[in-house]
Each structure stands twice: as C-alpha cells, then as structure tokens.
Write a protein that holds these residues in place. Structure first.
Motif, PDB file in Angstrom:
ATOM      1  N   MET A 146       0.748  -1.001  -0.086  1.00  0.00           N
ATOM      2  CA  MET A 146       0.056   0.019  -0.055  1.00  0.00           C
ATOM      3  C   MET A 146       0.961   1.393   0.039  1.00  0.00           C
ATOM      4  N   SER A 147       2.052   1.391   0.469  1.00  0.00           N
ATOM      5  CA  SER A 147       2.831   2.476   0.574  1.00  0.00           C
ATOM      6  C   SER A 147       3.386   2.710  -0.891  1.00  0.00           C
ATOM      7  N   GLU A 148       3.200   1.992  -1.900  1.00  0.00           N
ATOM      8  CA  GLU A 148       3.459   2.267  -3.203  1.00  0.00           C
ATOM      9  C   GLU A 148       2.384   3.399  -3.727  1.00  0.00           C
ATOM     10  N   THR A 149       1.158   2.665  -3.290  1.00  0.00           N
ATOM     11  CA  THR A 149      -0.179   3.656  -3.767  1.00  0.00           C
ATOM     12  C   THR A 149      -0.187   4.933  -3.059  1.00  0.00           C
ATOM     13  N   GLU A 150       0.089   4.764  -1.681  1.00  0.00           N
ATOM     14  CA  GLU A 150       0.255   6.058  -0.930  1.00  0.00           C
ATOM     15  C   GLU A 150       1.143   7.150  -1.323  1.00  0.00           C
ATOM     16  N   GLN A 151       2.163   6.857  -1.948  1.00  0.00           N
ATOM     17  CA  GLN A 151       3.253   7.650  -2.365  1.00  0.00           C
ATOM     18  C   GLN A 151       2.490   8.385  -3.684  1.00  0.00           C
ATOM     19  N   TYR A 152       2.140   7.655  -4.594  1.00  0.00           N
ATOM     20  CA  TYR A 152       1.536   8.211  -5.798  1.00  0.00           C
ATOM     21  C   TYR A 152       0.356   9.210  -5.687  1.00  0.00           C
ATOM     22  N   TYR A 153      -0.501   8.799  -4.806  1.00  0.00           N
ATOM     23  CA  TYR A 153      -1.829   9.531  -4.394  1.00  0.00           C
ATOM     24  C   TYR A 153      -1.485  10.740  -3.607  1.00  0.00           C
ATOM     25  N   GLN A 154      -0.358  10.649  -2.793  1.00  0.00           N
ATOM     26  CA  GLN A 154       0.108  11.914  -2.290  1.00  0.00           C
ATOM     27  C   GLN A 154       0.743  12.808  -3.100  1.00  0.00           C
ATOM     28  N   ALA A 155       1.672  12.258  -4.134  1.00  0.00           N
ATOM     29  CA  ALA A 155       2.246  13.355  -5.329  1.00  0.00           C
ATOM     30  C   ALA A 155       1.139  13.910  -5.815  1.00  0.00           C
ATOM     31  N   LEU A 156       0.241  13.272  -6.239  1.00  0.00           N
ATOM     32  CA  LEU A 156      -0.845  13.500  -7.126  1.00  0.00           C
ATOM     33  C   LEU A 156      -1.687  14.724  -6.268  1.00  0.00           C
ATOM     34  N   GLN A 157      -1.857  14.669  -5.138  1.00  0.00           N
ATOM     35  CA  GLN A 157      -2.610  15.578  -4.370  1.00  0.00           C
ATOM     36  C   GLN A 157      -1.825  16.836  -4.150  1.00  0.00           C
ATOM     37  N   LEU A 158      -0.445  16.691  -4.000  1.00  0.00           N
ATOM     38  CA  LEU A 158       0.432  17.812  -3.989  1.00  0.00           C
ATOM     39  C   LEU A 158       0.456  18.676  -5.229  1.00  0.00           C
ATOM     40  N   ARG A 159       0.215  17.838  -6.253  1.00  0.00           N
ATOM     41  CA  ARG A 159       0.204  18.454  -7.820  1.00  0.00           C
ATOM     42  C   ARG A 159      -1.228  19.124  -7.946  1.00  0.00           C
ATOM     43  N   ASN A 160      -2.265  18.727  -7.086  1.00  0.00           N
ATOM     44  CA  ASN A 160      -3.680  19.259  -7.298  1.00  0.00           C
ATOM     45  C   ASN A 160      -4.110  18.618  -8.401  1.00  0.00           C
ATOM     46  N   ILE A 161      -3.767  17.349  -8.749  1.00  0.00           N
ATOM     47  CA  ILE A 161      -4.621  16.565  -9.721  1.00  0.00           C
ATOM     48  C   ILE A 161      -5.684  15.912  -9.236  1.00  0.00           C
ATOM     49  N   ASP A 162      -6.766  15.847  -9.962  1.00  0.00           N
ATOM     50  CA  ASP A 162      -8.261  15.289  -9.552  1.00  0.00           C
ATOM     51  C   ASP A 162      -7.738  13.625  -9.175  1.00  0.00           C
ATOM     52  N   SER A 163      -7.680  13.233  -7.931  1.00  0.00           N
ATOM     53  CA  SER A 163      -7.217  12.195  -7.618  1.00  0.00           C
ATOM     54  C   SER A 163      -7.955  11.160  -6.446  1.00  0.00           C
ATOM     55  N   ALA A 164      -7.966  10.013  -6.461  1.00  0.00           N
ATOM     56  CA  ALA A 164      -8.582   9.270  -5.331  1.00  0.00           C
ATOM     57  C   ALA A 164      -7.847   8.089  -5.019  1.00  0.00           C
ATOM     58  N   MET A 165      -8.054   7.609  -3.651  1.00  0.00           N
ATOM     59  CA  MET A 165      -7.271   6.306  -3.274  1.00  0.00           C
ATOM     60  C   MET A 165      -8.508   5.490  -2.894  1.00  0.00           C
ATOM     61  N   VAL A 166      -8.561   4.330  -3.317  1.00  0.00           N
ATOM     62  CA  VAL A 166      -9.520   3.323  -2.787  1.00  0.00           C
ATOM     63  C   VAL A 166      -8.647   2.080  -2.229  1.00  0.00           C
ATOM     64  N   ARG A 167      -9.124   1.675  -0.989  1.00  0.00           N
ATOM     65  CA  ARG A 167      -8.292   0.789  -0.128  1.00  0.00           C
ATOM     66  C   ARG A 167      -9.274  -0.472  -0.161  1.00  0.00           C
ATOM     67  N   ILE A 168      -9.145  -1.438  -0.754  1.00  0.00           N
ATOM     68  CA  ILE A 168     -10.011  -2.629  -0.793  1.00  0.00           C
ATOM     69  C   ILE A 168      -9.803  -3.515   0.640  1.00  0.00           C
ATOM     70  N   PRO A 169     -10.937  -3.739   1.426  1.00  0.00           N
ATOM     71  CA  PRO A 169     -10.679  -4.355   2.802  1.00  0.00           C
ATOM     72  C   PRO A 169     -10.457  -5.836   2.660  1.00  0.00           C
ATOM     73  N   LYS A 170      -9.630  -6.504   3.662  1.00  0.00           N
ATOM     74  CA  LYS A 170      -9.333  -7.968   3.574  1.00  0.00           C
ATOM     75  C   LYS A 170      -9.013  -8.428   2.161  1.00  0.00           C
ATOM     76  N   ALA A 171      -8.045  -7.522   1.476  1.00  0.00           N
ATOM     77  CA  ALA A 171      -7.644  -8.048   0.310  1.00  0.00           C
ATOM     78  C   ALA A 171      -6.113  -8.085   0.092  1.00  0.00           C
ATOM     79  N   SER A 172      -5.566  -9.095  -0.408  1.00  0.00           N
ATOM     80  CA  SER A 172      -4.211  -9.070  -0.611  1.00  0.00           C
ATOM     81  C   SER A 172      -4.175  -8.836  -2.172  1.00  0.00           C
ATOM     82  N   HIS A 173      -2.899  -9.229  -2.673  1.00  0.00           N
ATOM     83  CA  HIS A 173      -2.727  -8.748  -4.026  1.00  0.00           C
ATOM     84  C   HIS A 173      -3.645  -9.299  -5.088  1.00  0.00           C
ATOM     85  N   GLY A 174      -4.048 -10.556  -4.576  1.00  0.00           N
ATOM     86  CA  GLY A 174      -5.158 -11.143  -5.433  1.00  0.00           C
ATOM     87  C   GLY A 174      -6.736 -10.532  -4.982  1.00  0.00           C
TER      88      GLY A 174
END
Length: 686
Positions: free
Chosen positions: A631-659
């Motif tokens: 998830m830290s990979e996703t968070e890096q990109y989300y936060q970078a997009l937010q800092l750049r004011n790009i329309d962005s969202a983050m969805v965290r799927i519960p009880k889900a691994s890579h599959g």
C-alpha cells in the motif's frame, strides 16, 4: 446510468468515501451482465481421473454470496458426458480429489468438522471416514502405489527465535501493550499469508485407513510441491532447496528421494538452477522433471527432462520449444509425457515420446482466471490416455471437456447455462498491430458491447495485464464482460515482456521496464481507433500490478486518456525493492544490482519520476493487505498527485491481498470503482 447513479460522496477527514450498494449496481436491462451475476458463476477446478474407468471427479467451484468466498464441491461425470452428479456437495468445501490406485476409494480434503482434514470415501458404498487429525491444512496429497498410505505436505511450527531482554514481571491487573515480535529471517512475510509464523513445510504420511500422521522430513528447509511415490511404495521423490543459504536462493531447488520408514534423504539430481516437479513413470524406472537454466533473467522458460529413477542418464526431451511449460504427466503406458504450454496467449497441450518427438494436441485450456483474461487451465490423463481438461471460451468460465486418442474433442459440462445463457455477452475477437518501435507483431483482443453498432462511437478502455511476465488471451473475464456491458469497447494486449511468445520477446523488458512496452500499448490503442467506432475523446486506461505500473507510466507520458485507474502498482522501484514480500527475488532477477547501487537506473524506470507530467484524473486502488505491491506504493503516488492538485482518489480494498478477486465482493468493488471513476469523466448525455 446503468450500474451506478452518480456516486454519492461524503467528505471525511479529507478523503472522499464513495458509497456503493448492490442495488445501485443492477443493470436496467436484465439481459446484460451485472454485478449480482458474479455470485452465480461456476467453474471447474482440479480434476481426478479414475485409474481404470472412463469417468472423472472434479471440483465444481462456485462463488458463495454468504461466505464471500469460493466454495468447492466434488462432482462426477462420465467421459461421454453422462451420469453427471454430485459426489460430495453442500456448504462445506470438498477439495483435492485423489483416487486410490485401484480406483475403489477417493481421498479428499474437507473442512466438514472445522479445520481442513483428510477424508476417505469408499466409492461402492458411499461411506466416508476422517483419516487424519492435523494441526494445519494438508497440501499435495498423493496415494502410495500399494494404496496403504497417503503422503502430503504440511506446515510444521518451529520454536521462534528471540532475545532474552529480562522484562520485569507484569503486575496483577496491569494492561500492557503485549509482546513484541522478534524477526531475524529473510523471508518473514508473504502476500496472502501476512507475517509468517516460525516453521517449515514438511512431508508426512498417514495410513489411508486412518491413523496418526508421521513426519518423514526434517531440518530447517521447506519440503513442498509435487510428491511422487516410487513403485515399491518405499520412497517419495520431491524437490527442495536444502542448501543452508536457501532463503537467498529464491529459484534454486534439487531433486531428492526420502525413505518413508527411516526418513533418510538421498540426493538424486543437483544442478545449477532449479529442478522441480518430479513425476515417476508408471513402470517406476524413470523420473520426469522440469528444469530452468537460471541466467538471472526476469523471464525464463522451464524445459522438460527425464532420468533414470536413481538420478542417472539425464536426457532432455523438450528443450527447444521456447514456451512456458508445466503440468507434466506420464501417459498410462509410461512411453511418453503430456505437458501444457503457453503459446500466443493460449494454454495448449503437447505430448513428447521418450525419443523426443513432440506432438501438439488439439485442445486449448483456460477459464480458471475469472477476474481478468489471463492464460490458465488444468488437465488430467484418464483411462486409455483420454484427456480431460478445462475448456477455454471467451463467453464462459471453465467447463470440462475431453480429448480422445483419435483427436476427437467433446464438451462435457455447461455449468453456466443457467447463469449466462440468457445474457447478452460481449463478443471477443483478435487484433494484431505492428509495433512502431521495431515492427514486431503485437497481439490484442477486443470485447465489443453486446449491442455493438459499428456506425456508432464508443468509449474505449485499455486494460493492461500484470506480471509483467504473464499473458492475456481470448479468455472469459468478468471484468472485461462487465465493462463491455456498461457500453465500453475493451481492448487487452500482450506487449513486449509478455510470456507465450518466447524468452527473447519476454526479456525485451529485462532491466528495462517500463520502456517500449508503452509504445506497443499505444500502437494497440491506435489500431482500435483506426477501425472507426471509438470516440478518441473518451479513452480510459487501467491495469493491475504490472498493469498498474504501466498505467501510471502511460499517464506520465501522455494526456490522451480521459481518466485512469492505477491498481496495486509499483510506483517507485527503490522503495518497492525493500518493502515487497519477494525482495530476495526481485533484487536478483528484476534489477541489475542492489537498489542502493542502482539508484539512477531504478528511478529512471519509476512512474513516480514522471508524476510532474501527469494531468489525467487518476484513481489508485489496492488491497489493504497487499504485501506484493504494498500500500505504501499507492500512497506515494496518491500523495504526489494530491500535492500537484491533480483530481485523484485512493480506494483501499478491505481484507484483500494482491489477489483482490479472491473475495467475490472485492472483485465487484474493484470493477465497480473502476467503472464509477470512468463514468465520472464521461461527457454528459442529453
């Protein structure tokens, strides 16, 4: 609006929470596939063929709406498609069917009494008995040739290492935080399993009529994978890496033989690179196995060898096919071997005799990857060398089919006739374009909306596979079908780096990913646009894992896509290399050196290096328990997009691994959020 009305959003602590419900997902047209239909899907899992009669018992898998999981029951069917009936059915899972050598009994694994245990069923009377009392789930179950024993692999706990820090005594009634976890092993967590307990996988045997299980391998090594008995039922052949530095050798394994009575282990074959999946011939005189010539390439195909049962006289049988090989099985006479291989996005069957002559059989396997259109499939050799396999079709998950010696094929089941027979599904066809990089052919497939009209203009979704060394093909895919039902043309492709086209094609991205695979994908999009029915102002892109990485790379290279969904990506190779579960493998095979030695190289190929170019509205979507692409990979990109004011969202799927698709509800949520995000950026219609 089809599946969704405009999503209601609530702002909470700076995050937009999108409210989804199955009632909102239903299609206005009952003839179109919708999210509720996901729970009606069934497909064929593993298959067991009777040793001397023309029928099989197979896992009939379904998606359980109450348990939010896959349920597996056992069904029987004759080779001509008759006598299709349940053997063990109900809410309990019944898995891993294995016939006794004489065909009188069936061993299987079930959770009927809570934990997964081994059971035996007498096929003439239907009587069943529990034959084990295990503390962990058994895997790789195998009958001894004399029918007296079942061998299996099971995790065996070991005392965890720790340091004595002389903690003071806890006062009565005190509420302390709890004990710290001490970790000193290289492999300490795994995607889908989480943080690993201390212990190893070992081989056990248990009497087939019930009794105490006995551990026959020892040591601080994993002994798992395929088990094969010698003809005299005195030994088991297996593969393992019993080197003291096994944790730092992620691909290595050798072939061993263990004495069932004494536990004495003999090395049969020890070569550079992994030897694995040994299987003893019906006569007991030879052992077939797979081997990889390990050159530290990101993608390496296995080759098929055979040797005498004592490890001598090693001979290559399939060494020049240049395709991913697997699932090797002897014919009933022991004169040759069947195997599966991936070719141009399809899983096929081959046969090789002991002289090395290869025959390609008229069967295409698939249908077991429900979410996305990956190559998949299973088969088994039955009586008189009749083959039973999972049938690949673009509009159906895996059914059961047979292939006779004479080459005649027959579909035996239609498991989804009730669920999908009345649905208008997307038609799938192929498309091949020339790469603008070097004019190599790039294969792709298109799903057209069920009511497709070539005179109209449609939005297009580019769906990108992960791996990156994997292959899509003309396979059934719930994600693709649901996207098409929503009115999208969907295209998926095998750009350079994909498997099933040979090692050279796959390794065009070796230490060079992402790179020109981007160009291949853009060429595919242009090829679809040239056909005249795509609205160029409505292009959308998504992909998961390696496909998520490429999606983020694409929007850093071009602004031609209206919106993007980046699922479970690698964003920064430097951070990924030291946070992913398989870091011992990734740093040796995917990277030219340790990350601290290759900073410039890894940053050059990181999508995060291009985030300053991004203007595309982007959603990030990842499982909260993902340790493969954390998830830290996703968070890096989300936060970078937010800092750049790009329309962005983050969805965290519960009880889900890579599959993510392991839980049906999460599969639905994944597709639902992708479609909702794309719908958000579609032009308003009058």
């Amino acid at each position: 609006m089809g599946y969704f009305s405009r999503a209601k959003t609530t702002v909470f602590s700076g995050l937009a929470i999108v409210s989804l419900g199955l009632s909102a997902m239903a299609s206005a047209n009952d003839a179109l596939l919708d999210f509720q239909d996901v729970f009606n899907i069934e497909y064929v899992g593993s298959i067991a063929a009777h040793p001397n009669k023309d029928y099989v018992i197979y896992e009939r898998r379904s998606l359980d709406i109450m348990a939010d999981s896959t349920r597996s029951n056992l069904w029987q069917i004759e080779a001509d498609g008759s006598n299709h009936r349940p053997v063990l059915s109900g809410k309990t899972n019944y898995r891993m069917p294995v016939f006794s050598p004489d065909g009188a009994r069936l061993a299987y694994v079930s959770s009927a009494e809570g934990d997964n245990q081994l059971y035996m069923r007498w096929l003439d009377t239907g009587q069943t008995a529990r034959v084990s009392n295990l503390s962990h789930s058994p895997q790789s179950v195998s009958f001894s040739p004399d029918g007296k024993w079942l061998a299996f692999v099971m995790f065996t706990p070991a005392k965890p290492s720790n340091l004595n820090i002389n903690m003071p005594k806890k006062p009565k009634g005190a509420k302390w935080a709890g004990n710290a976890t001490y970790i000193d092993s290289l492999a300490y967590r795994s995607d889908g399993a989480g943080f690993l307990p201390s212990g190893f996988n070992h081989i056990y045997v248990v009497p087939s009529e019930g009794g105490s299980a006995r551990q026959i391998t020892q040591g601080d090594f994993h002994h798992d994978g395929q088990l094969s008995w010698t003809a005299d039922s005195q030994h088991i052949v297996f593969s393992s890496d019993r080197h003291e530095d096994w944790q730092r050798r992620p691909l290595e394994s050798d072939i061993y033989r263990v004495n069932v009575k004494t536990g004495e282990i003999t090395t049969l074959l020890q070569r550079q690179g992994p030897e694995f999946a040994p299987v003893i011939s019906p006569k007991g005189d030879r052992i077939a196995f797979l081997q990889i010539d390990d050159r530290k390439l990101a993608s390496q195909n296995a080759q098929l060898y055979v040797m005498n049962s004592d490890g001598s006289n090693v001979k290559g049988l399939v060494t020049k096919l240049d395709r991913p090989l697997g699932n090797v099985q002897w014919d009933r006479a022991g004169d040759g071997l069947y195997f599966s291989y991936d070719d141009h996005g399809k899983k096929k069957l081959g046969y090789v005799n002991l002289g090395g002559k290869i025959s390609r059989l008229d069967a295409e396997l698939g249908g077991q990857s429900l979410g996305r259109p990956y190559t998949s499939g299973n088969y088994v050799v039955g009586n008189n060398d009749k083959l039973f396999y999972t049938l690949a079709k673009t509009q159906r998950p895996a059914d059961l089919a047979s292939l006779s010696k004479g080459g005649a094929t027959k579909q035996l089941t239609q498991l989804n006739l009730d669920a999908l027979g009345s649905k208008e599904l997307a038609k799938v066809r192929s498309l091949t374009v020339k790469s603008s990089v070097d004019e190599r052919p790039v294969e792709a497939w298109l799903a057209l909306p069920p009511d497709f009209d070539p005179d109209k203009k449609y939005p297009l979704i580019l769906e990108i596979h992960g791996g990156p060394h994997a292959a899509y093909g003309p396979q059934f895919s719930l994600e693709v079908q649901l996207m098409a039902a929503k009115g999208y043309v969907v295209v998926w492709a095998n750009p350079r780096g994909s498997t099933s086209y040979g090692e050279e094609f796959a390794n065009l991205i070796h230490h060079n990913y992402p790179s020109e695979d981007y160009n291949d994908l853009m060429d595919v999009v242009d090829g679809v646009i040239e056909e005249g029915y795509v609205d160029e102002s409505q292009l959308y892109v998504t992909g998961g894992s390696g496909g998520g990485t490429l999606t983020a790379w694409i929007i850093g290279k071009t602004d031609r896509f209206k919106a993007a969904v980046v699922a479970k990506p690698v964003i920064n190779w430097l951070s990924f290399s030291l946070t992913a579960d398989g870091y011992a493998y990734f740093t040796q095979y995917w990277m030219p050196g340790m990350p601290w030695e290759q900073v410039d190289h890894l940053w050059k190929h990181s999508p995060l290096s291009l985030v300053g170019n991004v203007s595309t509205p982007t959603m990030l979507l990842t499982g909260e328990e993902d340790y493969r692409t954390p998830m830290s990979e996703t968070e890096q990109y989300y936060q970078a997009l937010q800092l750049r004011n790009i329309d962005s969202a983050m969805v965290r799927i519960p009880k889900a691994s890579h599959g993510i698709a392991a839980r049906p509800s999460n599969l639905i949520q994944k597709i639902g959020y992708i479609l909702a995000w794309f719908d958000k950026y579609k032009p308003e219609t009058e």
